[in-house]
Scaffold this motif. Structure first.
Motif, PDB file in Angstrom:
ATOM      1  N   PRO A 144     -18.551  25.574 -11.021  1.00 36.27           N
ATOM      2  CA  PRO A 144     -16.978  25.734 -10.189  1.00 36.27           C
ATOM      3  C   PRO A 144     -17.069  27.184  -9.446  1.00 36.27           C
ATOM      4  CG  PRO A 144     -17.053  24.856 -12.604  1.00 36.27           C
ATOM      5  CD  PRO A 144     -18.654  25.478 -12.273  1.00 36.27           C
ATOM      6  N   PRO A 145     -16.173  27.053  -8.476  1.00 31.67           N
ATOM      7  CA  PRO A 145     -15.929  28.290  -7.760  1.00 31.67           C
ATOM      8  C   PRO A 145     -15.288  29.512  -8.779  1.00 31.67           C
ATOM      9  CG  PRO A 145     -14.946  26.522  -6.797  1.00 31.67           C
ATOM     10  CD  PRO A 145     -15.427  26.012  -8.278  1.00 31.67           C
ATOM     11  N   GLU A 146     -15.371  30.569  -8.118  1.00 34.09           N
ATOM     12  CA  GLU A 146     -15.143  31.935  -9.118  1.00 34.09           C
ATOM     13  C   GLU A 146     -13.547  31.921  -9.409  1.00 34.09           C
ATOM     14  OE1 GLU A 146     -16.566  34.076 -10.830  1.00 34.09           O
ATOM     15  OE2 GLU A 146     -18.717  33.307 -10.142  1.00 34.09           O
ATOM     16  N   ASP A 147     -12.618  31.369  -8.700  1.00 38.83           N
ATOM     17  CA  ASP A 147     -11.373  31.528  -8.794  1.00 38.83           C
ATOM     18  C   ASP A 147     -10.796  30.489  -9.581  1.00 38.83           C
ATOM     19  OD1 ASP A 147     -12.010  29.428  -7.141  1.00 38.83           O
ATOM     20  OD2 ASP A 147     -10.238  29.471  -5.639  1.00 38.83           O
ATOM     21  N   VAL A 148     -11.592  29.564 -10.130  1.00 43.20           N
ATOM     22  CA  VAL A 148     -11.218  28.584 -11.107  1.00 43.20           C
ATOM     23  C   VAL A 148     -11.077  29.195 -12.453  1.00 43.20           C
ATOM     24  CG1 VAL A 148     -11.597  26.379 -12.290  1.00 43.20           C
ATOM     25  CG2 VAL A 148     -12.264  26.645  -9.938  1.00 43.20           C
ATOM     26  N   GLN A 149     -10.106  29.176 -13.150  1.00 41.98           N
ATOM     27  CA  GLN A 149      -9.891  29.804 -14.415  1.00 41.98           C
ATOM     28  C   GLN A 149     -10.119  28.855 -15.781  1.00 41.98           C
ATOM     29  OE1 GLN A 149      -9.007  33.042 -14.462  1.00 41.98           O
ATOM     30  NE2 GLN A 149      -8.910  32.947 -12.456  1.00 41.98           N
ATOM     31  N   SER A 150     -10.251  27.603 -15.657  1.00 40.37           N
ATOM     32  CA  SER A 150     -10.494  26.791 -16.751  1.00 40.37           C
ATOM     33  C   SER A 150     -11.070  25.473 -16.235  1.00 40.37           C
ATOM     34  CB  SER A 150      -9.520  26.559 -17.863  1.00 40.37           C
ATOM     35  OG  SER A 150      -8.505  26.058 -17.011  1.00 40.37           O
ATOM     36  N   ALA A 151     -11.850  24.782 -16.921  1.00 39.98           N
ATOM     37  CA  ALA A 151     -12.260  23.388 -16.469  1.00 39.98           C
ATOM     38  C   ALA A 151     -12.860  22.970 -17.827  1.00 39.98           C
ATOM     39  CB  ALA A 151     -13.433  23.443 -15.501  1.00 39.98           C
ATOM     40  N   ARG A 152     -13.245  21.487 -17.623  1.00 41.28           N
ATOM     41  CA  ARG A 152     -13.667  20.604 -18.688  1.00 41.28           C
ATOM     42  C   ARG A 152     -15.140  21.321 -18.964  1.00 41.28           C
ATOM     43  NH1 ARG A 152     -16.692  15.831 -19.419  1.00 41.28           N
ATOM     44  NH2 ARG A 152     -16.713  15.679 -17.094  1.00 41.28           N
ATOM     45  N   CYS A 153     -15.325  21.219 -20.220  1.00 44.02           N
ATOM     46  CA  CYS A 153     -16.948  21.637 -20.938  1.00 44.02           C
ATOM     47  C   CYS A 153     -17.835  20.823 -20.124  1.00 44.02           C
ATOM     48  CB  CYS A 153     -16.955  21.687 -22.123  1.00 44.02           C
ATOM     49  SG  CYS A 153     -18.612  22.051 -23.113  1.00 44.02           S
ATOM     50  N   TYR A 154     -18.786  21.493 -19.758  1.00 43.03           N
ATOM     51  CA  TYR A 154     -19.809  20.556 -18.890  1.00 43.03           C
ATOM     52  C   TYR A 154     -20.854  20.041 -19.879  1.00 43.03           C
ATOM     53  CZ  TYR A 154     -24.262  19.915 -16.066  1.00 43.03           C
ATOM     54  OH  TYR A 154     -25.261  19.412 -15.640  1.00 43.03           O
ATOM     55  N   SER A 155     -20.998  20.418 -21.217  1.00 43.90           N
ATOM     56  CA  SER A 155     -21.747  19.882 -22.003  1.00 43.90           C
ATOM     57  C   SER A 155     -21.164  18.942 -23.079  1.00 43.90           C
ATOM     58  CB  SER A 155     -22.541  20.861 -22.868  1.00 43.90           C
ATOM     59  OG  SER A 155     -23.140  21.947 -22.318  1.00 43.90           O
ATOM     60  N   CYS A 156     -19.953  18.850 -23.078  1.00 51.01           N
ATOM     61  CA  CYS A 156     -19.296  17.747 -23.743  1.00 51.01           C
ATOM     62  C   CYS A 156     -19.209  16.423 -23.242  1.00 51.01           C
ATOM     63  CB  CYS A 156     -17.726  18.131 -24.119  1.00 51.01           C
ATOM     64  SG  CYS A 156     -17.570  19.487 -25.465  1.00 51.01           S
ATOM     65  N   ASP A 157     -19.084  15.352 -24.112  1.00 53.45           N
ATOM     66  CA  ASP A 157     -18.972  13.936 -23.772  1.00 53.45           C
ATOM     67  C   ASP A 157     -17.771  13.917 -22.779  1.00 53.45           C
ATOM     68  OD1 ASP A 157     -17.950  10.825 -24.127  1.00 53.45           O
ATOM     69  OD2 ASP A 157     -20.203  11.181 -24.120  1.00 53.45           O
ATOM     70  N   TRP A 158     -17.725  13.087 -21.949  1.00 54.34           N
ATOM     71  CA  TRP A 158     -16.362  13.203 -21.077  1.00 54.34           C
ATOM     72  C   TRP A 158     -15.340  12.444 -21.853  1.00 54.34           C
ATOM     73  CZ3 TRP A 158     -14.005   8.153 -20.288  1.00 54.34           C
ATOM     74  CH2 TRP A 158     -14.669   7.118 -20.459  1.00 54.34           C
TER      75      TRP A 158
END
Length: 631
Positions: free
Chosen positions: A574-588
């Motif tokens: 994800p871009p640097e300006d994104v402060q939070s997002a869904r965990c990449y390793s977790c199940d959806w």
């Protein structure tokens, strides 16, 4: 015997014949059997003399269809001469001796039941190999571009070409677009691609390898340890079900008009192109089998068949021409019942079906083995004279070309044979047991050879019967192979059922060519099908790695199955300006939001998938572990 006694017996024989004519519906005088042997000089009269009251020479009958001036008690042969080739024959013996004719050269012959054919009792003295049995080309081999194909997918693509897959894709998308309103979410009815359809075919092949074609799909996709991981990695179960429902092989917007002329409109183009590809890439051996397949189907279909001696009983009948040695399928034709008037209206009689099915091998000198539904004596001569093909087949007992003596087996011993010969055609009646006998006809054999080896399990059987038994099972063997690893699933659309059959036949033909090209005659078909399924799914499985919604554990398993080193080859962080997002390793399904990034790949990770942090003091003073000591 005096003349009065002879006339009395002749009148008695005439009355018996009249009763038989009434039962069989023949006109009176259709045929009369000669009671006395011409070899008896004392009772022989010259035709046309004053003393000839009970006999008329056949030669006299052949000069005209009607004998003038005969008395009520005289006997004559009727209109038998019209179809006879042998005009110099002597009157017939008693029917009790099997309707035997003594010819002018002293040889004897049987008369067929329709009184139109003579069958010699002795074979021809010529022992040279007939020209019709001489083959002038190499057979049972790969031809054309198929010689250079080395992988399973390359050969399979010769039967299901890219243009065919593209046509299926376009037809499927037409159905999807016309039924989108039935789905609440747009992504549940998105259009498909050729790579995705190939993945569907690969899943079907893998289900067939695991003998799970009729197993509930939820069990195959189960993640509780009892499912199959390959299916979960290849495609989601929801998407797989949707594509099986949506798959079409023609444009549904114009189908109604085409069905007015063709009962096979939903799959006509695909079927014909597949059959042409089967004819193009392999040259069958010198022995082929012509028989029918019955594809199991109990849904609605105007040309569904019921055949009681087939395992499935109800289904779609497909005529097949198969190599009797390698079991390669060279030609197919779907029985579509009576077609509407138009370009697709054809004759469905057995004789016409055979002539259409042998078109790929016409003039090649091959032999065709067929059962009693197809075979007949006139067909033997047609194949031999017009197509330069020999034929071996059983005959039904009601065929009028069979002599009566071949059907009277009550007093014949078991394993006994009777032979008859006519114009390079041989007929044999073999008594296999006390209650059963079989009649076969062959233009491949020209003698009365019988297995006389006392130590052989087939002792007493004619060579024609042995050859028929060895070559009759080509189509049945293909059916067995198809059933062992079948891709067919329960469906209500007959076009889909035919397509499943094409998938099975295409895989078997691919396997035959691959074995020959790779020079591995002992190759296992189960291993081949697994390889083919993996190659068909590889493009779509690689594309799943780049989709963000694909679970991470599925991506890792895809990488191991497809032997890919980097589990995220095209995914960017994800871009640097994104402060939070869904965990990449977790199940959806968990949908965990995180503000922590991995220091190496810069993806967001949750606490569960973060390695424990260690301070500098602990890092410098920590006690070496057993792993460090081992290193």
């Amino acid at each position: 015997m005096d003349l009065s006694e002879e006339n009395r017996l002749a009148r008695l024989l005439l009355s018996v014949e009249r009763e038989e004519n009434e039962v069989l519906g023949r006109p009176t005088g259709a045929f009369v059997r000669q009671l006395f042997n011409e070899s008896d000089e004392e009772d022989t009269n010259v035709a046309g003399s004053d003393d000839d009251e009970g006999h008329v020479h056949l030669a006299q009958e052949l000069e005209g269809n009607e004998v003038q001036g005969h008395e009520e008690g005289s006997v004559f042969l009727g209109n038998m001469s019209d179809d006879f080739d042998e005009l110099d024959i002597i009157p017939i013996h008693n029917r009790l001796h099997g309707d035997i004719v003594t010819k002018a050269d002293g040889s004897q012959a049987y008369i067929s039941r329709n009184r139109k054919m003579l069958w010699n009792m002795q074979p021809s003295q010529e022992r040279r190999t007939p020209a019709r049995n001489i083959l002038r080309m190499r057979m049972g081999c790969t031809v054309g571009v198929a010689k250079d194909a080395k992988t399973a997918l390359d050969i399979w693509s010769l039967f299901f070409t890219d243009s065919m897959i593209l046509d299926i894709t376009q037809s499927t998308n037409v159905w999807i677009n016309s039924n989108k309103e039935r789905y609440s979410r747009e992504r549940d009815a998105k259009e498909t691609t050729p790579e995705e359809l190939k993945c569907v075919f690969g899943i079907l092949y893998m289900a067939g390898v695991m003998k799970s074609s009729h197993q509930i799909l939820e069990e195959l996709w189960s993640g509780d340890g009892f499912g199959v991981e390959f299916f979960r990695c290849a495609m989601s179960i929801k998407r797989f079900k949707f594509l099986l429902t949506a798959m079409r092989f023609d444009d549904i917007t114009s189908r109604e008009d085409r069905q007015k002329l063709d009962n096979l409109a939903p799959i006509r183009d695909l079927f014909e192109e597949f059959v042409e590809n089967c004819k193009l890439h392999y040259r069958v051996s010198e022995f082929v089998t012509l028989d029918e397949m019955l594809e199991s189907f109990r849904g609605r279909c105007s040309f569904r068949q019921y055949i009681k001696n087939k395992p499935a009983k109800y289904g779609l009948k497909i005529y097949a021409l198969v190599c009797a040695k390698t079991f390669y399928t060279a030609n197919l034709e779907v029985y579509a019942a009576r077609q509407p008037p138009g370009p697709y209206q054809i004759d469905n009689s057995a004789r016409s079906v055979v002539q259409r099915m042998i078109e790929p091998i016409s003039g090649s000198g091959r032999n065709v083995t067929m059962d009693n539904w197809f075979s007949s004596v006139p067909l033997c001569f047609d194949l031999m004279n017009d197509h330069r093909l020999t034929m071996v087949g059983t005959l039904r007992k009601n065929k009028r070309e069979i002599p009566s003596a071949f059907l009277e087996t009550k007093h014949r011993p078991v394993n006994s044979s009777m032979f008859a010969f006519k114009d390079k055609c041989t007929m044999v009646s073999f008594v296999s047991n006390k209650k059963k006998h079989v009649v076969l006809v062959s233009t491949l054999h020209n003698d009365d050879t019988v297995d006389n080896n006392p130590n052989s399990p087939t002792v007493g059987k004619p060579e024609i019967v042995l050859f028929y038994n060895s070559s009759k099972g080509g189509v049945d063997t293909v059916d067995k192979y198809k059933e062992s690893y079948s891709t067919a699933r329960v469906c209500n659309r007959w076009s889909m059922r035919i397509f499943y059959s094409l998938l099975d036949i295409g895989a078997l033909n691919t396997f035959i060519i691959l074995k020959e090209n790779a020079k591995e005659p002992k190759m296992k078909r189960r291993i081949f099908l697994r390889t083919l399924a993996k190659e068909l799914c590889q493009d779509h499985m690689r594309s799943r790695i780049t989709i963000r919604s694909t679970p991470a554990n599925v991506k890792l398993r895809i990488c191991k199955i497809m032997e890919i080193a980097d589990p995220r080859p095209t995914r960017s962080a994800p871009p640097e300006d994104v402060q939070s997002a869904r965990c990449y390793s977790c199940d959806w399904r968990k949908h965990r939001l995180s503000k922590t990034r991995c220091s190496k790949c810069k993806f967001f990770i949750c606490r569960e998938h973060t390695a424990p942090a260690i301070c500098v003091m602990c890092t410098e003073s920590r006690v070496p572990s057993e792993e460090d000591m081992s290193e």
